[in-house]
Design an enzyme around this catalytic site. Structure first.
Site, PDB file in Angstrom:
ATOM      1  N   SER A 124      -9.933   2.042   2.743  1.00  0.00           N
ATOM      2  CA  SER A 124      -8.999   2.766   1.897  1.00  0.00           C
ATOM      3  C   SER A 124      -7.998   1.877   1.167  1.00  0.00           C
ATOM      4  O   SER A 124      -7.400   2.314   0.203  1.00  0.00           O
ATOM      5  CB  SER A 124      -8.224   3.771   2.747  1.00  0.00           C
ATOM      6  OG  SER A 124      -7.392   3.081   3.671  1.00  0.00           O
ATOM      7  N   LYS A 165       0.857  -1.186   0.000  1.00  0.00           N
ATOM      8  CA  LYS A 165       0.000   0.000   0.000  1.00  0.00           C
ATOM      9  C   LYS A 165       0.894   1.237   0.000  1.00  0.00           C
ATOM     10  O   LYS A 165       1.911   1.268   0.711  1.00  0.00           O
ATOM     11  CB  LYS A 165      -0.907  -0.036   1.234  1.00  0.00           C
ATOM     12  CG  LYS A 165      -1.952   1.081   1.284  1.00  0.00           C
ATOM     13  CD  LYS A 165      -2.912   0.903   2.472  1.00  0.00           C
ATOM     14  CE  LYS A 165      -3.957   2.021   2.513  1.00  0.00           C
ATOM     15  NZ  LYS A 165      -4.933   1.837   3.627  1.00  0.00           N
ATOM     16  N   SER A 218     -10.381  -0.261   6.884  1.00  0.00           N
ATOM     17  CA  SER A 218      -9.722  -0.109   5.586  1.00  0.00           C
ATOM     18  C   SER A 218      -9.052  -1.362   5.040  1.00  0.00           C
ATOM     19  O   SER A 218      -8.633  -1.380   3.892  1.00  0.00           O
ATOM     20  CB  SER A 218      -8.682   1.014   5.648  1.00  0.00           C
ATOM     21  OG  SER A 218      -9.321   2.261   5.614  1.00  0.00           O
TER      22      SER A 218
END
Lengths: 487, 484
Positions: free
Chosen positions: B151, B76, B175
């Site tokens: 997210s 990420k 997330s």
């Protein structure tokens, strides 16, 4: 109207840790810009603070030295505001749970009495960096070397009633933190800075007047002068029926006046909240007692001991105890000489004069305490007379000899300062002097008895000229004896 | 080859079925061919990946390979990677090349893993749909009109589209678990403090936790094994022994007590969703588990408390993005205030600005007690609910989300509807508990996630329960139609 002055001080003292309060970067002063700022100090994305335990130890030490409550649970908060030299956009500080709670110190007043000043609190926080406005072509440069240097902010109660008291308080705090070794106390490098809160109220009134805050005063003298200037300014306004605006002011030492800092339209809202990256700092009694066991003798105790155990005057004791390195120097000398009074005379006299003349601190004095101690030993065993001792001291000041006590003896020899106390040797010299100066002898013998004490002077001078380092007392005795033999 | 799990790849590499370079190259090719559809990568570090793969193959040839040697994953874009763009999905950091590695990155590098690059995400991890990224929205591989969740939407889409077998992710309010549910994946958010946050760009420091996105619980155990552990650089990282997570995967579930919080099975949860989750619970009963209804009475306070605490912390955490030292800086600033206002005004997207404003408001003088302090008190109540519940049960289960993946654009104009996406996930972050989402069914051809909630540092039990379910079912092996 008669006014009463009310003063409270906030002192920021940089803690003498090797590394910063939340990072491993060095805290050393004077490095090239931004060479002592790591990712944490720069506030890069993703970095996290880790609390430096040494800063904790020093803050606790301070708390114990001022007999304060120690916060067993202290909490770091974020104080939010934007400024270019504040990399994270917040300062990590302690708001509601400071490491040091209510404590106190005693200051000495001019009339010889002492006054207790209470300390509201002292908390740990990080210093900001520096903005540099010159040399960047209309822009500003940022140096983050100082960012993250540990500070304790010491907040006093508004209990000082004159600029003199405030200066005495600042001096005393300086003395305490340097005694503790938790701050280098170097005011010129900003190691200690002081914000002065000043207000006036009609004498007898309970309620405080409106105060102003003079920011960042950085010398003992300026604390006194800045506050005096501010008192005068406020008094003028109040006497004219005006009112004081609560604001932050700066002291201009050249003009000896305070002036308002650029006023902010609204008061800053710092939006404090507990820093979620740092855990509360929990300490127990064992920790506190372990720190207590490392406390050195503090200035008040030392001063009292100098008077009580060693018979120094209160004035001498106060001066000698005010600064730890001076006190340590003095005590080393006194121990070596086994004579506190003689040591006090020398440190207050020749040493102090030399420091003033050379504009150096005791640590830079070329004459070590061991060397001065040796000189005093030699005075005490009559090897040196006072003049000879000064001569050795000055030679060492000029850098002669090495830094050992033995070099004192070497200098005494090489400069021929060893006092001759051997009566036989002196008798021979005196006999020679008298033989060489028959006219003087004749003049002396013609001098009436009651004026002979004065007339003997030239013989002493000649004798000491003929043989350096003769013991003046012995010379006097021999001369009197020889001359009386002549008639 | 791209359908293999991390555990498969580890076996294959050892058996010499293919080399790390071959695998890495084929995945890079796949990213190049397919990711224009999904937009799951922000940065592909092709050369670095091939160099790492080559080094891994050499190590294997020398007989020094370990489990992770040569296994490709992706990270990420919230984790700082030395020398590589670390954008956090924001224009603000669109020029930020991190000068250091996050601890998580460092650990995967040390383990010998190969990194294919950095994955898309909601801007500063704020969002539940991956639509707030400066680098554009991410498509759900199950239905490219749908969002992948957020997210960690890039992590989920990349793993679901079989571009990588696993990815790192982070979870502040759901997330990891919500995108895992939306994309039919196994997402693990460990206990707060289990994994170092050093080098992870902070959103809400007291809630942020790194974790993983994989296609099996077995792989989640392998990833956690790498990431978990104390780190002196993170004061909130907990010094707690790290068990062998793979060793307990096969443990029998007989006697396991599952708690079903009645507040999580509300009437407004659709019948379809209810059914999928109930089916999964029934499967657990077949595996020997006992089920018990429990109550978490303060559940309704989780979203309000979260939307005070998270914005408050973010408002301070994002202050360092000021245009002074790194990141986006506006053109031709007139003075320092202009520099701040325009750099931040132009550099941050709307959702980020909204949260900074909310957070600054909640912390402002006169409101602190009513909002932030109150929210922290509520947080304690929520935590206590769970502490009480775990006196009676071993594990708590619920749906991960109220509904399956929604269409792109459907909730962008309604922030509150978007916030309610996290209604089942958010309480865990407030309490600091570990949670997982595993695929347990489908509604309208979209995956449905089952949330598993564990006690503090009880990740091994979560992984064990998830693995046994995956041994008995094949929901986790289902792939989007376009892929398989």
């Amino acid at each position: 109207m008669e006014w009463e002055v009310v003063i409270g001080l906030e002192i920021h003292a940089q803690l003498a840790t090797q590394s910063k309060i939340f990072s491993g970067a060095s805290t050393a002063y004077g490095a090239d810009a931004n060479t002592q700022a790591c990712a944490v100090d720069l506030g890069l994305p993703g970095v996290l603070p880790v609390f430096n335990e040494e800063a904790l130890r020093m803050a606790v030490k301070f708390g114990l030295a001022i007999d304060a409550e120690i916060g067993k649970k202290s909490v770091f908060d974020r104080k939010n505001y934007f400024y270019p030299d504040l990399p994270k956009g917040y300062q990590t500080t302690q708001l509601h749970h400071p490491i040091v709670g209510i404590g106190h110190i005693d200051i000495e007043l001019d009339d010889g009495t002492t006054k207790r000043i209470n300390v509201t609190r002292a908390h740990l926080e990080e210093d900001a960096g520096k903005s540099v406005h010159e040399g960047f072509d209309g822009m500003s440069g940022i140096d983050l070397n100082r960012a993250g240097t540990p500070l304790i902010e010491i907040v006093s109660e508004p209990e000082m009633r004159s600029a003199k008291e405030a200066a005495a308080y600042f001096r005393k705090m300086h003395s305490i933190v340097t005694y503790l070794g938790i701050c280098d106390g170097d005011l010129s490098q900003g190691s200690m800075r002081c914000d002065c809160n000043v207000s006036l109220r009609p004498k007898g009134q309970e309620e405080f007047g409106t105060r102003t805050e003079i920011k960042n005063v950085n010398s003992f003298r300026n604390v006194e002068r800045a506050i005096e200037a501010e008192i005068a300014r406020q008094m003028d306004i109040l006497e004219d029926g005006g009112s004081i605006v609560q604001e932050t002011r700066l002291y201009d030492a050249d003009k000896n006046e305070t002036r308002a800092m650029r006023s902010k339209e609204v008061a800053n809202d710092y939006r404090y909240f507990p820093c979620p990256d740092l855990l509360p700092v929990i300490i127990d009694d064992n920790y506190i007692e372990a720190v207590r066991s490392t406390l050195p003798e503090l200035p008040d105790a030392k001063r009292a001991r100098f008077v009580k155990d060693h018979g120094l005057s209160t004035v001498d004791a106060a001066v000698l105890a005010s600064d730890r390195s001076l006190a340590d120097y003095f005590e080393t000398v006194a121990h070596a000489a086994n004579d506190y009074k003689l040591a006090a005379n020398w440190v207050q006299g020749d040493v102090s004069a030399a420091l003033n003349r050379l504009e150096i601190g005791i640590a830079q004095l070329p004459v070590s305490a061991e060397q001065l101690g040796r000189i005093l030993q030699l005075i005490k065993d009559n090897t040196l007379n006072n003049g000879g001792a000064k001569e050795v001291f000055n030679a060492l000041l000029e850098g002669k000899g090495d830094d050992t006590a033995a070099s004192v003896d070497a200098l005494v020899d090489s400069l021929g300062l060893k006092q001759v106390s051997d009566t036989g040797a002196i008798e021979a010299i005196v006999a020679q002097v008298l033989a060489d100066n028959p006219k003087l002898v004749e003049g002396y013998l013609n001098t009436p008895e009651d004026k002979r004490a004065k007339a003997i002077g030239p013989f002493i001078g000649l004798t000491r000229k003929a043989a350096k380092g003769v013991n003046p007392q012995v010379v006097m005795d021999v001369l009197k004896k020889k001359l009386s033999e002549l008639g | 080859m791209y359908n293999k799990t991390i555990a498969d790849i580890a076996r294959d590499l050892n058996a010499g079925e293919y080399s790390s370079v071959e695998l890495t190259q084929s995945l890079l090719d796949r990213v190049e061919q397919l990711d224009s559809t999904y937009n799951s990568f922000i940065t592909v570090t092709k050369e670095q990946a091939l160099a790492q793969a080559k080094a891994a193959d050499e190590r294997r040839a020398a007989g020094n390979a370990e489990l992770w040697t040569g296994i490709p994953i992706a990270h990420k874009d919230i984790f700082c990677t030395n020398g590589v763009l670390t954008s956090c999905g924001s224009k603000m950091l669109s020029n930020f090349v991190a000068p250091y590695d996050a601890t998580v990155i460092d650990k995967f590098n040390q383990a010998g893993a190969v990194s294919l690059g950095k994955l898309n995400m909601d801007e500063f991890a704020m969002g539940s749909s991956n639509e707030s990224s400066f680098y554009g929205a991410v498509a759900n591989p199950w239905n490219t009109d749908c969002v992948p969740g957020g997210s960690s939407g890039g992590s989920a889409a990349a793993v679901a589209a079989r571009l990588v077998p696993g990815a790192t992710a982070t979870d502040t309010g759901g997330s990891i678990r919500q995108p895992a549910a939306f994309c039919g994946l196994t997402g693990l958010k460990p206990t707060y403090g289990r994994i170092s946050r050093w080098g992870m760009v902070a959103f809400a420091s007291s809630l942020d936790q790194a974790g993983s996105m994989t296609r099996s619980a077995e792989d989640a155990a392998l990833m956690l094994q790498v990431m978990a552990g104390f780190d002196a650089k993170d004061s909130t990282c907990v010094d707690q022994p790290v068990p062998d997570y793979s060793a307990t995967l096969e443990q029998d579930l007989t006697g396991l007590t599952i708690g079903l919080p009645k507040e999580y099975f509300r009437d407004d949860l659709s019948a379809d969703m209810q059914q999928q989750v109930r089916n999964a619970i029934a499967e657990y009963e077949k595996l020997g588990a006992k089920v018990k209804e429990i109550s978490l009475p303060n559940t309704h306070l989780a979203i309000p408390a979260y939307y005070i605490v998270a914005p408050a912390e973010c408002s301070a955490n994002l202050s360092r993005m000021d245009g002074v030292r790194f990141g986006y800086r506006c053109d031709d600033p007139q003075d320092i205030n202009d520099l701040y206002k325009r750099s931040r005004g132009e550099g941050f997207g709307n959702e980020v600005k909204r949260r900074i404003m909310v957070g600054a408001y909640a912390l402002s003088a006169g409101f602190y007690d009513a909002y932030y302090k109150k929210a922290q008190q509520v947080r304690r109540l929520i935590k206590n609910d769970f502490v009480e519940a775990f006196k009676e049960v071993d594990i708590i289960m619920s749906p991960t989300t109220p509904s399956p993946a929604f269409k792109r654009g459907e909730k962008t104009s309604d922030p509150v509807a978007m916030y309610l996406e996290d209604i089942f996930t958010i309480a865990l972050n407030l309490a600091g508990l570990p949670g997982m989402s595993i695929p347990c069914g489908q509604v309208n051809n979209l995956p449905v996630g089952l949330q598993l909630i564990g006690n503090y540092f009880d990740e091994a039990r979560l992984l064990n329960a998830a693995h046994k379910f995956q041994q008995a079912t094949d929901w986790h092996q289902q792939a989007p139609a376009d892929i398989a």
